[in-house]
Structures are given as structure tokens and as C-alpha cells.
Write a protein that holds these residues in place. Sequence first.
Motif, PDB file in Angstrom:
ATOM      1  N   ALA A  77      -3.318  -1.332   4.767  1.00  0.00           N
ATOM      2  CA  ALA A  77      -3.863   0.055   4.482  1.00  0.00           C
ATOM      3  C   ALA A  77      -4.885   0.562   5.443  1.00  0.00           C
ATOM      4  O   ALA A  77      -4.893   1.733   5.861  1.00  0.00           O
ATOM      5  N   ALA A  78      -5.612  -0.558   5.821  1.00  0.00           N
ATOM      6  CA  ALA A  78      -6.644  -0.096   6.695  1.00  0.00           C
ATOM      7  C   ALA A  78      -6.182   0.432   8.140  1.00  0.00           C
ATOM      8  O   ALA A  78      -6.940   1.144   9.040  1.00  0.00           O
ATOM      9  N   ALA A  79      -4.995  -0.004   8.590  1.00  0.00           N
ATOM     10  CA  ALA A  79      -4.432   0.467   9.778  1.00  0.00           C
ATOM     11  C   ALA A  79      -4.253   1.696   9.957  1.00  0.00           C
ATOM     12  O   ALA A  79      -4.241   2.227  11.047  1.00  0.00           O
TER      13      ALA A  79
ATOM     14  N   THR B 287     -10.496   3.309   4.412  1.00  0.00           N
ATOM     15  CA  THR B 287     -10.192   1.975   4.065  1.00  0.00           C
ATOM     16  C   THR B 287     -10.545   0.970   5.128  1.00  0.00           C
ATOM     17  O   THR B 287     -11.060  -0.048   5.076  1.00  0.00           O
ATOM     18  N   ALA B 288     -10.371   1.153   6.444  1.00  0.00           N
ATOM     19  CA  ALA B 288     -10.773   0.410   7.553  1.00  0.00           C
ATOM     20  C   ALA B 288     -12.168   0.053   7.398  1.00  0.00           C
ATOM     21  O   ALA B 288     -12.664  -0.963   7.763  1.00  0.00           O
TER      22      ALA B 288
ATOM     23  N   PHE C 230       0.672  -1.145   0.108  1.00  0.00           N
ATOM     24  CA  PHE C 230      -0.073  -0.095   0.058  1.00  0.00           C
ATOM     25  C   PHE C 230       0.766   1.259  -0.035  1.00  0.00           C
ATOM     26  O   PHE C 230       0.404   2.228  -0.782  1.00  0.00           O
ATOM     27  N   ASP C 231       1.850   1.314   0.763  1.00  0.00           N
ATOM     28  CA  ASP C 231       2.775   2.451   0.853  1.00  0.00           C
ATOM     29  C   ASP C 231       3.368   3.003  -0.469  1.00  0.00           C
ATOM     30  O   ASP C 231       3.456   4.232  -0.604  1.00  0.00           O
ATOM     31  N   ALA C 232       3.358   2.041  -1.577  1.00  0.00           N
ATOM     32  CA  ALA C 232       3.901   2.647  -2.631  1.00  0.00           C
ATOM     33  C   ALA C 232       2.804   2.828  -3.734  1.00  0.00           C
ATOM     34  O   ALA C 232       3.235   2.887  -4.933  1.00  0.00           O
TER      35      ALA C 232
ATOM     36  N   PHE D  46      -4.753  -9.416   0.785  1.00  0.00           N
ATOM     37  CA  PHE D  46      -5.044  -9.128   2.162  1.00  0.00           C
ATOM     38  C   PHE D  46      -4.225  -8.661   3.044  1.00  0.00           C
ATOM     39  O   PHE D  46      -4.678  -7.626   3.696  1.00  0.00           O
ATOM     40  N   LYS D  47      -3.059  -9.123   2.934  1.00  0.00           N
ATOM     41  CA  LYS D  47      -1.871  -8.543   3.773  1.00  0.00           C
ATOM     42  C   LYS D  47      -1.970  -6.850   3.383  1.00  0.00           C
ATOM     43  O   LYS D  47      -1.677  -6.117   4.527  1.00  0.00           O
TER      44      LYS D  47
END
Length: 206
Positions: free
Chosen positions: A117-119, A124-125, A37-39, A111-112
Motif C-alpha cells: 500500500a505504501a508503495a 500510507t508511506a 490492499f488492492d481489494a 506487513f506485506k
Amino acid sequence: MPEEPSPPGTVRPGGRTARTRAAALRAAEDALIETGFDALDLADIARRADIGKTTVYRRWGTPAALVADLLLDMAEQSLPRTETGTLDGDLRANARLVHKTLTDPRSGALFKAVVTAAAGHPATATALHRFYATRITEWAPCVEQATARGEVPEGTDPAEVIRAVSAPLYYRFLVSGDPLDAASAERAAAAAAAAARAGAYVTRVG
């Protein structure tokens, strides 16, 4: 007074717009699996999907909104539950589906990425919570049917039973690093069924 616009990624389009959405979501899946997600970058998504950057930015606005829409699509595309006629059989089917999803190289990596991302992103959460709520709602009738058959006590909370099946599998997948094999899926289903029969998930009486 004009209506406020819908949040990015929440309108379900048709025709060419639907094809554009599908291409972008597929590109988002690929990017999340490859780089996390970060990228995630909307310009890169546009390039991968072969659609205009302006379209992607206008429709989703942020990577978090794009992932939220991806989760909505995943919930809509999830496989229907299996009906075996017994609680044990239904819960084993549920556990096997979770196991298959999490151990698949593509879906497991996806899923990971979305959990990561949801964190850090409330929208997104919320979408992730909605995704799992949809799955629980899909499988809850197997517990309701078991209650009607007398396999579990009256007042058994169907959602709690379904959560009990998948929780130890996600713990292995995301937290402990213990092997996530077929035997662990079978044990999770058996444990949830035994606890349900023993009344562990009775949340209301009468």
C-alpha cells in the motif's frame, strides 16, 4: 478563522468512537491479510466491523487513509524493547522480535500488505515511515547505553545500528525470498554488533 479538519484517521477518539475505530482497524487487518490492499473496500470494512458505511467513509474517506490509521495504531501497540544489559543481548532481542513478527502468518501477511500500500500512496508511506521511526526510537537507547558502557565508540549513531539489525531480515522477507529463520536473525544481530564495535556507525566525532 476556523481550523481545518484533521486528515481522516488522525484524531484519537474515546468512548464509543474508540470502539468503532478499533472494530474498523481490526476489520482492515483481516481484509488486508485475506485479499491485500488492492481489494480493500470501505464498504466491506463497514460490513466486517458491523458499523455504518457512512461512519467509515466520513472518518477515513479512502482505503489509504484507513491503512495509515492502522499503522498509527500498530506503532502505539508495539511491544517495548528488551533490556539485557549488553549490546549483543539487546540486538539479539531486537532481531528475534523482527523475526517473530515477519514469520507470524498473520502479522507477516499484514506487513506485506501495508508495504504494498505504501508503495503507491504517499499518505500510507508517510505512516509506514512514522511506524518504523517509532520502533527505532524505542530501541535506540540500547545503543546509547552501550556507548556509555564503552562497548561501542563515542559518536555511534544508535538509529543506524538498529536499522542494520532489521535491514537484512526485511530484505529476505520482501526481496530475495531467502529463508528467514532464527539463524538469520542471530547473524543479523551479531553482524550489527560487530560493526558497531568496529566503529562502522560512528557519524560524529567529539
